[in-house]
Motif scaffolding. Structure first.
Motif, PDB file in Angstrom:
ATOM      1  N   PHE A   1      -0.517  -2.954 -18.247  1.00 38.08           N
ATOM      2  CA  PHE A   1       0.809  -3.382 -17.820  1.00 38.08           C
ATOM      3  C   PHE A   1       1.862  -2.306 -18.069  1.00 38.08           C
ATOM      4  CE2 PHE A   1      -1.065  -7.681 -18.393  1.00 38.08           C
ATOM      5  CZ  PHE A   1      -0.818  -8.154 -17.114  1.00 38.08           C
TER       6      PHE A   1
ATOM      7  N   ALA B   1       4.418  -7.161 -12.444  1.00 37.29           N
ATOM      8  CA  ALA B   1       3.364  -7.682 -13.305  1.00 37.29           C
ATOM      9  C   ALA B   1       3.741  -7.537 -14.768  1.00 37.29           C
ATOM     10  CB  ALA B   1       2.064  -6.944 -13.020  1.00 37.29           C
ATOM     11  N   SER B   2       4.247  -6.347 -15.137  1.00 36.37           N
ATOM     12  CA  SER B   2       4.563  -6.140 -16.546  1.00 36.37           C
ATOM     13  C   SER B   2       5.775  -6.956 -16.965  1.00 36.37           C
ATOM     14  CB  SER B   2       4.774  -4.659 -16.835  1.00 36.37           C
ATOM     15  OG  SER B   2       5.553  -4.086 -15.828  1.00 36.37           O
ATOM     16  N   MET B   3       6.743  -7.086 -16.050  1.00 35.38           N
ATOM     17  CA  MET B   3       7.923  -7.874 -16.403  1.00 35.38           C
ATOM     18  C   MET B   3       7.555  -9.343 -16.593  1.00 35.38           C
ATOM     19  SD  MET B   3      10.696  -6.236 -16.889  1.00 35.38           S
ATOM     20  CE  MET B   3      11.043  -4.489 -16.871  1.00 35.38           C
TER      21      MET B   3
ATOM     22  N   TYR C   1      12.915   5.892 -10.375  1.00 36.98           N
ATOM     23  CA  TYR C   1      14.156   5.523  -9.680  1.00 36.98           C
ATOM     24  C   TYR C   1      15.313   5.533 -10.653  1.00 36.98           C
ATOM     25  CZ  TYR C   1      10.848   3.827  -6.225  1.00 36.98           C
ATOM     26  OH  TYR C   1       9.827   3.734  -5.335  1.00 36.98           O
ATOM     27  N   ARG C   2      16.510   5.667 -10.095  1.00 38.91           N
ATOM     28  CA  ARG C   2      17.709   5.545 -10.939  1.00 38.91           C
ATOM     29  C   ARG C   2      18.691   4.651 -10.208  1.00 38.91           C
ATOM     30  NH1 ARG C   2      19.294  11.540 -12.579  1.00 38.91           N
ATOM     31  NH2 ARG C   2      21.098  10.517 -13.484  1.00 38.91           N
TER      32      ARG C   2
ATOM     33  N   GLY D   1      16.283  -3.132 -16.196  1.00 42.08           N
ATOM     34  CA  GLY D   1      14.915  -3.227 -16.687  1.00 42.08           C
ATOM     35  C   GLY D   1      14.750  -2.489 -18.001  1.00 42.08           C
TER      36      GLY D   1
ATOM     37  N   GLY E   1       2.166   1.020 -15.571  1.00 44.25           N
ATOM     38  CA  GLY E   1       2.833   0.769 -14.300  1.00 44.25           C
ATOM     39  C   GLY E   1       4.333   0.654 -14.469  1.00 44.25           C
ATOM     40  N   ALA E   2       4.749  -0.096 -15.491  1.00 48.03           N
ATOM     41  CA  ALA E   2       6.177  -0.267 -15.725  1.00 48.03           C
ATOM     42  C   ALA E   2       6.835   1.079 -16.031  1.00 48.03           C
ATOM     43  CB  ALA E   2       6.401  -1.237 -16.883  1.00 48.03           C
TER      44      ALA E   2
ATOM     45  N   PHE F   1       4.703 -10.482 -17.574  1.00 51.64           N
ATOM     46  CA  PHE F   1       3.999 -10.568 -18.859  1.00 51.64           C
ATOM     47  C   PHE F   1       4.995 -10.612 -20.012  1.00 51.64           C
ATOM     48  CE2 PHE F   1       1.958  -8.568 -22.537  1.00 51.64           C
ATOM     49  CZ  PHE F   1       0.823  -9.355 -22.660  1.00 51.64           C
TER      50      PHE F   1
ATOM     51  N   ARG G   1       7.133   6.587 -20.304  1.00 49.12           N
ATOM     52  CA  ARG G   1       8.132   6.919 -19.295  1.00 49.12           C
ATOM     53  C   ARG G   1       8.577   8.383 -19.453  1.00 49.12           C
ATOM     54  NH1 ARG G   1      13.762   6.634 -19.565  1.00 49.12           N
ATOM     55  NH2 ARG G   1      14.715   6.648 -17.507  1.00 49.12           N
TER      56      ARG G   1
ATOM     57  N   VAL H   1       7.245   3.208 -12.775  1.00 49.86           N
ATOM     58  CA  VAL H   1       8.331   2.780 -11.886  1.00 49.86           C
ATOM     59  C   VAL H   1       9.687   3.094 -12.523  1.00 49.86           C
ATOM     60  CG1 VAL H   1       9.383   0.818 -10.715  1.00 49.86           C
ATOM     61  CG2 VAL H   1       6.899   0.994 -10.862  1.00 49.86           C
ATOM     62  N   LEU H   2       9.794   2.849 -13.839  1.00 47.78           N
ATOM     63  CA  LEU H   2      11.070   3.089 -14.509  1.00 47.78           C
ATOM     64  C   LEU H   2      11.422   4.573 -14.562  1.00 47.78           C
ATOM     65  CD1 LEU H   2      10.825   0.539 -17.461  1.00 47.78           C
ATOM     66  CD2 LEU H   2      12.321   0.401 -15.480  1.00 47.78           C
TER      67      LEU H   2
ATOM     68  N   LEU I   1      -4.378  -4.329 -22.693  1.00 53.96           N
ATOM     69  CA  LEU I   1      -3.268  -5.013 -22.024  1.00 53.96           C
ATOM     70  C   LEU I   1      -2.039  -4.104 -21.938  1.00 53.96           C
ATOM     71  CD1 LEU I   1      -3.202  -8.674 -23.381  1.00 53.96           C
ATOM     72  CD2 LEU I   1      -3.617  -7.899 -21.049  1.00 53.96           C
TER      73      LEU I   1
ATOM     74  N   PHE J   1       4.557  -1.509  -3.687  1.00 55.04           N
ATOM     75  CA  PHE J   1       3.686  -0.973  -4.734  1.00 55.04           C
ATOM     76  C   PHE J   1       4.436  -0.924  -6.059  1.00 55.04           C
ATOM     77  CE2 PHE J   1       2.077   2.880  -6.944  1.00 55.04           C
ATOM     78  CZ  PHE J   1       0.824   2.404  -7.242  1.00 55.04           C
ATOM     79  N   ASP J   2       5.674  -0.414  -6.004  1.00 57.72           N
ATOM     80  CA  ASP J   2       6.481  -0.359  -7.223  1.00 57.72           C
ATOM     81  C   ASP J   2       6.776  -1.750  -7.753  1.00 57.72           C
ATOM     82  OD1 ASP J   2       6.786   2.458  -7.268  1.00 57.72           O
ATOM     83  OD2 ASP J   2       8.184   2.266  -5.600  1.00 57.72           O
TER      84      ASP J   2
ATOM     85  N   LEU K   1       3.793  -3.140  -9.584  1.00 57.14           N
ATOM     86  CA  LEU K   1       3.583  -2.557 -10.905  1.00 57.14           C
ATOM     87  C   LEU K   1       4.595  -3.100 -11.904  1.00 57.14           C
ATOM     88  CD1 LEU K   1       2.817   1.227 -10.330  1.00 57.14           C
ATOM     89  CD2 LEU K   1       1.245  -0.614 -10.845  1.00 57.14           C
ATOM     90  N   ILE K   2       5.881  -3.054 -11.524  1.00 57.59           N
ATOM     91  CA  ILE K   2       6.911  -3.460 -12.483  1.00 57.59           C
ATOM     92  C   ILE K   2       6.925  -4.972 -12.624  1.00 57.59           C
ATOM     93  CG2 ILE K   2       8.853  -3.597 -10.832  1.00 57.59           C
ATOM     94  CD1 ILE K   2       9.516  -1.860 -13.992  1.00 57.59           C
TER      95      ILE K   2
ATOM     96  N   PHE L   1      -0.623   7.722  -6.799  1.00 60.89           N
ATOM     97  CA  PHE L   1      -0.448   7.319  -8.196  1.00 60.89           C
ATOM     98  C   PHE L   1      -1.701   7.595  -9.009  1.00 60.89           C
ATOM     99  CE2 PHE L   1      -0.646   3.862 -11.472  1.00 60.89           C
ATOM    100  CZ  PHE L   1       0.371   4.337 -12.266  1.00 60.89           C
TER     101      PHE L   1
ATOM    102  N   MET M   1       8.297  11.392 -16.663  1.00 56.66           N
ATOM    103  CA  MET M   1       9.462  12.188 -16.245  1.00 56.66           C
ATOM    104  C   MET M   1       9.101  13.664 -16.109  1.00 56.66           C
ATOM    105  SD  MET M   1      12.374  10.177 -16.412  1.00 56.66           S
ATOM    106  CE  MET M   1      13.667   9.949 -17.574  1.00 56.66           C
TER     107      MET M   1
ATOM    108  N   ARG N   1       0.821  -1.206   0.000  1.00 56.70           N
ATOM    109  CA  ARG N   1       0.000   0.000   0.000  1.00 56.70           C
ATOM    110  C   ARG N   1       0.858   1.260   0.000  1.00 56.70           C
ATOM    111  NH1 ARG N   1      -4.297   2.268   2.427  1.00 56.70           N
ATOM    112  NH2 ARG N   1      -3.053   2.696   4.269  1.00 56.70           N
ATOM    113  N   ASP N   2       1.925   1.214   0.783  1.00 54.54           N
ATOM    114  CA  ASP N   2       2.621   2.472   1.031  1.00 54.54           C
ATOM    115  C   ASP N   2       4.088   2.479   0.637  1.00 54.54           C
ATOM    116  OD1 ASP N   2       0.446   3.797   2.060  1.00 54.54           O
ATOM    117  OD2 ASP N   2       0.654   2.764   3.975  1.00 54.54           O
TER     118      ASP N   2
ATOM    119  N   SER O   1      -2.038   7.149   0.303  1.00 49.23           N
ATOM    120  CA  SER O   1      -1.224   5.951   0.125  1.00 49.23           C
ATOM    121  C   SER O   1      -0.522   6.073  -1.221  1.00 49.23           C
ATOM    122  CB  SER O   1      -2.107   4.705   0.154  1.00 49.23           C
ATOM    123  OG  SER O   1      -2.965   4.719  -0.970  1.00 49.23           O
ATOM    124  N   ARG O   2       0.408   5.152  -1.501  1.00 47.07           N
ATOM    125  CA  ARG O   2       1.045   5.158  -2.814  1.00 47.07           C
ATOM    126  C   ARG O   2      -0.005   5.020  -3.914  1.00 47.07           C
ATOM    127  NH1 ARG O   2       6.285   3.862  -3.619  1.00 47.07           N
ATOM    128  NH2 ARG O   2       5.828   4.642  -5.686  1.00 47.07           N
ATOM    129  N   TRP O   3      -1.010   4.165  -3.673  1.00 45.10           N
ATOM    130  CA  TRP O   3      -2.087   3.985  -4.652  1.00 45.10           C
ATOM    131  C   TRP O   3      -2.793   5.296  -4.923  1.00 45.10           C
ATOM    132  CZ3 TRP O   3      -3.478  -0.812  -6.824  1.00 45.10           C
ATOM    133  CH2 TRP O   3      -2.770  -1.904  -6.303  1.00 45.10           C
TER     134      TRP O   3
END
Lengths: 297, 275
Positions: B86, A18-20, B97-98, B105, B89-90, A22, B158, B93-94, B82, A11-12, A15-16, B183, B162, A6-7, B178-180
């Motif tokens: 998918f 599930a897609s990875m 972060y670095r 990824g 989200g990817a 797939f 992505r 996240v991409l 689809l 969460f990240d 997300l990543i 987002f 940015m 959740r927090d 929350s993060r949800w």
């Protein structure tokens, strides 16, 4: 655990992850399976099983021994070099032209991109009609301006059939080249040109000493993407020439498909596509290297 | 730097270049409007003498285009759904972060972006056969084409993420989201336009998908419009006004969407394609 979902980073990861998963299931695993198949004996009886008799390099030996193998490889090379050269030179010229300041330049430049969103098969159909031998409009135009005397049979003449596909592919990919090169051109600071002009450099000198060096990373990326894109081109072949006549316009990507889906020789199809993958891998290493700093940015 | 008259001259030249470049599209529409005898006129007429629209309903009926286009819509819709679920989200996240893992990824995604469909179609077909997915050929095509479309979508979206300031997200978290929540209610709405354009691009590409459908779907009633078009194409085809009418019916929605969204599509591609 649930709280992290959740927090926190959970969460990240969700997300990543599930897609990875797939992508691994539908691209990573098939790729490995492809390499596996190229070392197996695959026929209609063993098609439904995961593991089959192992034949070592037999498939590779058979594919290499095919009389059409080397001609098709040379066609692939001609197709890639011809398409890339045409797309790049014309794309670069147009990018420089549209980088000049005049009204509506951006809008008109954008119109060129319609070729990029068109279905490849439709593009093939249209060019098939334009390039038709007896009633094709290209022959009429070329005769009208005095380039040729007799009609050229673009699709059925073995000397021209590959060029029919190349012409259509240049039209299809030119706009994307132009767009990417335009981005690179726009990033060059204008005062560089002004300073050079004050120093008395002419247009050609400015292009050679400023534009080209500043564009080097973009050009590298565009050429690598062009190589990848031409190796991905498939739809134009079934639409225009079906690889013929007598394989004169056949290329590796179409040959691989023909083995699998016309001759049902899946082992050979997999073998040719593994060879292609090695080529693509080389191109993508160039591409990833040329865009690495941008990827991190 | 440039004088006003030169500017207008360049505009005229630009229009001429665009006209030459777009001539194939014009030729498609003009051919579809001509009668079958006028098509083989020598020299060809660049403006049709007497336009004949009857070919459109005829081709629509004879080539069962409603079935083909419906299948194209089903496949394009499935692929887009689809890819968006998918891929978004990817991409998010991409973009946030670095570190080494993110680099890995991204490298993986870039590698998948360059895989030709012709390399993947053989193992996918055989693999789908093993797990029994060939009994649901449209679903099989959707899965295959979504895996093909996703890398490009991720790279473009992505770039959109940015541009969303991280501070806004952090502020939302401070406020007790929350993060949800952060987002879905802060980041995603700000990236909505870019994501939408990429989704539409994905849809347009999937609407023209050919190689997976041709290889996987055997039943004509389930095939998309691209496979339907290939059915009467070939080195020796002569039925050109029907083919061009079919092509015109097929691509006009795509062309209309493109013209309406042209600015946004170009902006989305230029911001993302090289980054």
């Amino acid at each position: 655990m649930l709280g992290s979902l959740r927090d926190g980073v959970g969460f990240d990861m969700l997300l990543i992850g599930a897609s990875m998963l797939f992508l691994i299931a539908l691209a990573g695993l098939p790729l490995i399976y492809n390499v596996m198949m190229s070392f197996q004996e695959v026929d209609m009886f063993t098609l439904g099983s995961l593991f089959r008799p192992f034949v070592g390099l037999e498939n590779y030996r058979e594919v290499l021994a095919e009389p059409i193998f080397w001609p098709v490889m040379i066609n692939t090379l001609v197709f890639v070099v011809g398409s890339m050269a045409g797309q790049f030179v014309l794309g670069f010229s147009l990018a420089i032209f549209f980088a000049q300041k005049f009204p509506y330049s951006g809008t008109i430049r954008g119109l060129f991109l319609v070729s990029w969103v068109m279905p490849g098969l439709v593009v093939g159909a249209i060019w098939g009609w334009i390039l038709a031998g007896d009633f094709g409009v290209l022959n009429v135009i070329l005769r009208g301006i005095g380039v040729i005397d007799t009609n050229l049979f673009w699709k059925s003449d073995p000397a021209l059939s590959l060029w029919a596909v190349i012409i259509a592919n240049i039209w299809l990919g030119l706009a994307f080249n132009m767009l990417l090169l335009s981005v690179g051109l726009a990033a060059i600071p204008g005062d560089l040109y002004e300073a050079a002009e004050l120093d008395g450099a002419n247009a050609f000198q400015r292009f050679w000493t400023i534009t080209l060096p500043m564009m080097r990373p973009t050009i590298g990326a565009v050429l690598a993407l062009g190589l990848i894109g031409t190796l991905q081109q498939f739809d134009l072949f079934p639409a225009l020439t079906e690889g013929g006549p007598a394989n004169s316009s056949n290329v590796a990507q179409y040959l691989s498909w023909q083995y699998s889906f016309q001759l049902y020789d899946f082992a050979k199809g997999a073998t040719v596509s593994v060879m292609m993958f090695v080529l693509v891998l080389f191109a993508s290493i160039v591409y990833v290297r040329s865009t690495r700093h941008e990827v991190r940015g | 730097m440039t004088s006003p008259s030169l500017k207008w001259l360049m505009l005229v030249a630009a229009l001429a270049l665009a006209a030459i470049y777009l001539f194939p599209l014009y030729w498609m529409y003009v051919t579809s409007l001509k009668s079958s005898s006028e098509i083989f006129a020598n020299p060809p007429t660049f403006i049709p003498r007497n336009t004949d629209l009857s070919i459109f309903p005829e081709v629509w009926q004879r080539r069962t285009m409603s079935t083909y286009l419906w299948n194209s819509l089903v496949i394009a819709f499935g692929v887009t759904t689809l890819t968006v679920i998918f891929g978004t989200g990817a991409a998010y996240v991409l973009s946030r972060y670095r570190n080494v893992w993110i680099d890995l990824g991204l490298f993986f995604i870039l590698m998948l972006q360059v895989l030709p469909a012709s390399v993947m179609v053989t193992p996918l077909y055989v693999g789908f056969n093993v797990v029994g997915l060939l009994d649901y050929p449209r679903l099989a095509v959707i899965l295959a084409a979504a895996a093909k479309a996703m890398p490009f979508f991720v790279v473009l979206v992505r770039a959109t993420f940015m541009t969303v300031p991280r501070e806004l997200e952090e502020a939302a978290l401070m406020d007790g989201n929350s993060r949800w929540g952060a987002f879905f209610f802060v980041v995603l709405p700000l990236a909505r336009n870019g994501t939408l354009v990429c989704a539409i691009l994905t849809f347009m590409q999937a609407f023209g998908e050919y190689i997976y459908s041709k290889s996987i779907i055997q039943t004509p009633a389930l095939q998309p419009a691209s496979v339907g078009l290939s059915g009467f194409l070939g080195p020796n085809s002569t039925d050109w006004n029907s083919i061009m009418a079919y092509a015109a019916i097929y691509v006009t929605p795509i062309l209309a969407t493109f013209v309406i969204l042209q600015r946004r599509i170009v902006a989305g591609l230029t911001s993302g394609a090289l980054k």
